[in-house]
Design an enzyme around this catalytic site. Sequence first.
Site, short mmCIF file in Angstrom:
data_model
loop_
_atom_site.label_atom_id
_atom_site.label_comp_id
_atom_site.label_asym_id
_atom_site.label_seq_id
_atom_site.Cartn_x
_atom_site.Cartn_y
_atom_site.Cartn_z
N ASP A 141 22.47 -31.61 13.65
CA ASP A 141 21.67 -33.07 13.76
C ASP A 141 20.27 -32.86 13.61
O ASP A 141 19.75 -32.50 14.69
CB ASP A 141 22.17 -33.84 14.73
CG ASP A 141 21.82 -35.24 15.04
OD1 ASP A 141 22.49 -36.11 14.42
OD2 ASP A 141 20.70 -35.61 15.61
N TYR A 184 11.82 -35.18 13.38
CA TYR A 184 11.67 -34.10 14.23
C TYR A 184 10.75 -32.92 13.65
O TYR A 184 10.39 -31.85 14.02
CB TYR A 184 13.36 -33.50 14.40
CG TYR A 184 14.03 -34.33 15.12
CD1 TYR A 184 13.85 -35.66 15.65
CD2 TYR A 184 15.44 -34.08 14.91
CE1 TYR A 184 14.60 -36.47 16.10
CE2 TYR A 184 16.45 -34.86 15.76
CZ TYR A 184 16.22 -36.18 16.24
OH TYR A 184 16.95 -36.94 16.82
N LYS A 212 17.82 -38.21 9.16
CA LYS A 212 17.69 -39.61 9.58
C LYS A 212 16.49 -40.11 8.88
O LYS A 212 15.37 -39.09 8.87
CB LYS A 212 17.35 -39.79 11.33
CG LYS A 212 18.65 -39.11 11.98
CD LYS A 212 18.46 -39.57 13.42
CE LYS A 212 19.51 -38.49 14.36
NZ LYS A 212 18.89 -37.19 14.63
N HIS A 253 17.08 -43.95 11.26
CA HIS A 253 16.74 -43.36 12.78
C HIS A 253 16.67 -44.61 13.85
O HIS A 253 16.99 -44.40 14.94
CB HIS A 253 15.47 -42.88 12.66
CG HIS A 253 15.46 -41.78 13.66
ND1 HIS A 253 14.79 -40.23 13.58
CD2 HIS A 253 15.81 -41.69 15.08
CE1 HIS A 253 14.80 -39.82 14.72
NE2 HIS A 253 15.39 -40.61 15.67
N ILE A 310 26.24 -34.06 20.38
CA ILE A 310 25.24 -33.19 19.77
C ILE A 310 24.41 -32.54 20.50
O ILE A 310 23.03 -33.01 20.55
CB ILE A 310 24.55 -33.95 18.54
CG1 ILE A 310 24.06 -35.50 18.82
CG2 ILE A 310 25.64 -33.86 17.22
CD1 ILE A 310 23.10 -36.08 17.83
N LYS A 334 21.80 -30.44 22.58
CA LYS A 334 20.61 -29.49 22.00
C LYS A 334 20.36 -28.44 23.17
O LYS A 334 20.42 -28.79 24.42
CB LYS A 334 19.40 -30.44 21.75
CG LYS A 334 18.16 -29.51 21.55
CD LYS A 334 17.17 -29.28 22.98
CE LYS A 334 16.18 -28.24 22.58
NZ LYS A 334 15.58 -28.14 23.96
N ARG A 360 23.84 -21.32 26.93
CA ARG A 360 24.31 -22.62 26.81
C ARG A 360 24.70 -22.95 25.49
O ARG A 360 25.60 -23.87 25.41
CB ARG A 360 22.98 -23.43 27.20
CG ARG A 360 22.40 -23.10 28.55
CD ARG A 360 21.37 -23.97 28.86
NE ARG A 360 20.73 -24.20 30.25
CZ ARG A 360 19.47 -24.33 30.70
NH1 ARG A 360 18.58 -25.08 29.93
NH2 ARG A 360 19.31 -24.25 32.01
#
Length: 284
Positions: free
Chosen positions: A45, A50, A75, A108, A227, A229, A235
């Site tokens: 995603d 970004y 987006k 978005h 989703i 991050k 992790r």
Amino acid sequence: MTVPNLTLNDGVEMPALGFGVFLVPDVDAEGAVLQALEKGYRHIDTAAAYENEAGVGRAIARSGIAREDIFVTTKLWIQDAGETHALDAFERSRVRLGVEQVDLLLIHQPFGDYYGTWRAMEDLYRRGQVRAIGVSNFYPDRLVDLIDHNEIVPAVNQIETHPFFQRSADQAVMRSRGVQLESWGPLGQGREDLFTNPILTEIAQTHEKTVAQVVLRWLLQREIAVIPKTVNPARMAENLDVFDFVIADDEMARIATLDTGASTAFNHHDPSSASMLGTTRFDT
Ligand code: NDP
């Protein structure tokens, strides 16, 4: 690790758990996404805003994984709203990602000429340049209005959803309209009070899991796509390892008590916030 799919309203299959890259600088995105793909993530995603689509694209190209086996979401940002701007912005995103087709394209934010954007996205969908189209940050009133006055029903609404902002009533509206809820900020964007919450910690201990795993599992059991991050490889593996346990009904009920009914991140109804977002420009 096999991640189950969710079937969107146009029949497209989307992995229920993906990898988010908000705030990952472009220079780091390639490495992070490559590691995520190696760990087994098949859903990425990103967003034009970004400013890391190129890094995501380099990782997809370098991974050696068949293009059709990776689900890619991007987006369109507010500055690119409107029919013509949106088509141009999509083409720039597509080129940066280095793909022929985007799996899921989202509006978005519900600001600017997003009706024009939606018409452009309907065209992109009909032309086969995107496999599914959807929205993000749409509260139910705006979502229903968009649905009632356009042809294609959004496949997805990506909204802030986590234990402190659970969105059950919003999810009911989306369900009634065939829109899949996808959670952004599933881990409360790393908020400390989520990872130390006593109820979540106790449930995690019962299952010998971490709080992050309990939260992701809780969302998945509510049929919400997630989703999370992280740039931390351990992790990444942890967040994917959520398919070998089940949160019981009484535990689900306890987590339900954590809902505050309010965003912990952003108030879309606050005029100054709407104006701030609407005038923030990115190198899209
Ligand atoms: P998340 O809820 O995914 O939280 C990310 C934070 O949690 C990071 O600080 C990360 O730190 C930390 N973290 C991740 N996994 C763990 C773990 N297992 N244990 C402890 N800490 C952990 O927040 P995001 O805002 O990133 O949301 C996820 C994705 O949703 C975004 O990346 C983006 O793709 C999308 N999004 C969409 C928005 C929209 O408007 N449509 C808005 C915001 C996000 P570290 O990296 O150091 O591990």
